[in-house]
Scaffold this motif. Structure first.
Motif, PDB file in Angstrom:
ATOM      1  N   CYS A  13       8.609 -49.484  -0.848  1.00  0.00           N
ATOM      2  CA  CYS A  13       9.578 -49.112  -0.371  1.00  0.00           C
ATOM      3  C   CYS A  13       9.765 -48.929   1.378  1.00  0.00           C
ATOM      4  O   CYS A  13       8.090 -48.121   1.639  1.00  0.00           O
ATOM      5  CB  CYS A  13      10.672 -48.057  -0.679  1.00  0.00           C
ATOM      6  SG  CYS A  13      11.920 -47.571  -0.074  1.00  0.00           S
ATOM      7  N   CYS A  17      11.376 -40.392  -0.032  1.00  0.00           N
ATOM      8  CA  CYS A  17      12.349 -39.771  -1.043  1.00  0.00           C
ATOM      9  C   CYS A  17      11.934 -38.559  -1.355  1.00  0.00           C
ATOM     10  O   CYS A  17      12.850 -38.540  -2.675  1.00  0.00           O
ATOM     11  CB  CYS A  17      13.100 -40.651  -1.307  1.00  0.00           C
ATOM     12  SG  CYS A  17      14.608 -41.675  -0.559  1.00  0.00           S
ATOM     13  N   CYS A  57      11.370 -39.148  -5.858  1.00  0.00           N
ATOM     14  CA  CYS A  57      11.962 -40.138  -6.021  1.00  0.00           C
ATOM     15  C   CYS A  57      11.935 -40.953  -7.656  1.00  0.00           C
ATOM     16  O   CYS A  57       9.806 -41.154  -7.742  1.00  0.00           O
ATOM     17  CB  CYS A  57      11.714 -41.904  -4.937  1.00  0.00           C
ATOM     18  SG  CYS A  57      11.947 -43.535  -5.606  1.00  0.00           S
TER      19      CYS A  57
HETATM   20  S1  SF4 Z   1      14.458 -43.656  -3.748  1.00  0.00           S
HETATM   21 FE1  SF4 Z   1      12.568 -44.701  -3.701  1.00  0.00          FE
HETATM   22  S2  SF4 Z   1      12.909 -46.552  -4.370  1.00  0.00           S
HETATM   23 FE2  SF4 Z   1      14.993 -45.568  -3.545  1.00  0.00          FE
HETATM   24  S3  SF4 Z   1      15.449 -45.170  -0.971  1.00  0.00           S
HETATM   25 FE3  SF4 Z   1      14.151 -43.507  -2.034  1.00  0.00          FE
HETATM   26  S4  SF4 Z   1      11.871 -44.022  -2.035  1.00  0.00           S
HETATM   27 FE4  SF4 Z   1      12.631 -46.064  -1.843  1.00  0.00          FE
END
Ligand code: SF4
Length: 272
Positions: A13, A17, A57
């Motif tokens: 990714c 997050c 996340c």
């Molecule tokens: S929630 Fe997790 S998988 Fe989704 S964009 Fe954020 S870091 Fe990436």
């Protein structure tokens, strides 16, 4: 929601997050702690053994480099074989294919045509990409998707509803920067090939204000799709704290409410 679906989760990714579930401005260290245990103390043997997190996340193992050893590198043939094993009748009926991550529109765009052109995938009628809405489609992949929509799924005509981009654009509560995360020009381009909706994770009234500002930016750029808001909470205790409040906010705004069906139903276990 509720549609029988096979999830294909790609690794990697462009975001982390770490702000979800944290006081504004603070970042979660929960996944980093699990990564340290995995790398330095006792390695987890498989995805299913990993702890769930209540902050940051909830898909951390699908992008943190420390967990890459748990994600097999598979050729298209092996992926298709595994998908066909999961389908109840070993062929496509009404099931959707949901391609998620991590962020599934990173370099993986190059790999999807081979996968989707596999003979066993011919009956597939609907695909959804679960994306954070920051990755432009390559011209080659955009053209491929347009052709895929215009083709037949074993006698069933596909159309623009056969391809969905579920865009979970990240607000400041995610810990990501606005200018990196809110990319209307990217998302509006998805609308040229498929159906697109926006989905924002919300915990507070402040998040709702951020969502309003983001929606304005998307609309000003010409975005036509629906807007969903979804309560924060990868674990039941957190989700149950604010799902009703977020549903009320959705009604107030005339937006749609997205539940997290996998949380009460499957407790958000890996693989659900
Ligand atoms: S929630 Fe997790 S998988 Fe989704 S964009 Fe954020 S870091 Fe990436």
């Amino acid at each position: 929601m509720g549609v029988p679906s096979v999830f294909l989760r790609t690794f990697g990714c462009n975001f982390t997050c770490s702000g979800f579930g944290m006081p504004r401005g603070e970042l979660s260290m929960e996944a980093a702690g699990i990564a340290a245990t995995h790398s330095l103390v006792t390695p987890f043997q498989k995805y299913e053994d990993l702890p769930l997190v209540s902050t940051g996340c909830d898909s951390y193992a699908s992008w943190m480099p420390e967990f890459k050893d748990l994600s097999p590198m598979l050729e298209s043939n092996a992926i298709v074989n595994r998908i066909m094993e999961i389908l109840p009748y070993r062929r496509w009926e009404d099931e959707h294919l949901v391609i998620t991550g991590g962020e599934p529109l990173l370099g993986w765009q190059r790999a999807y045509p081979e996968l989707l052109d596999h003979a066993s995938m011919a009956g597939l009628k609907e695909i959804t990409f679960e994306t954070n809405g920051t990755q432009k489609l390559t011209p080659e992949f955009k053209k491929y998707l347009a052709n895929w929509i215009d083709s037949n799924a074993d006698g069933h005509m596909r159309n623009s509803n056969s391809l969905t981009f579920s865009v979970s654009a990240k607000l400041p509560c995610s810990g990501e920067k606005w200018e990196d995360a809110i990319c209307p020009e990217v998302v509006c381009e998805y609308e040229q090939v498929g159906t697109v909706y926006l989905k924002f994770v919300i915990a507070t009234e402040e998040d709702l204000k951020d969502a309003e500002r983001a929606v304005d930016e998307f609309r000003n750029r010409g975005f036509k799709g629906h807007v969903y808001i979804m309560p924060v909470g990868g674990v039941e205790q957190v989700y149950a704290l604010n799902n009703r409040a977020v549903a009320d906010m959705a009604m107030r705004k005339g937006w749609r409410y997205s539940d997290r069906l996998q949380v009460p139903l499957f407790k958000n276990e890996w693989g659900t």
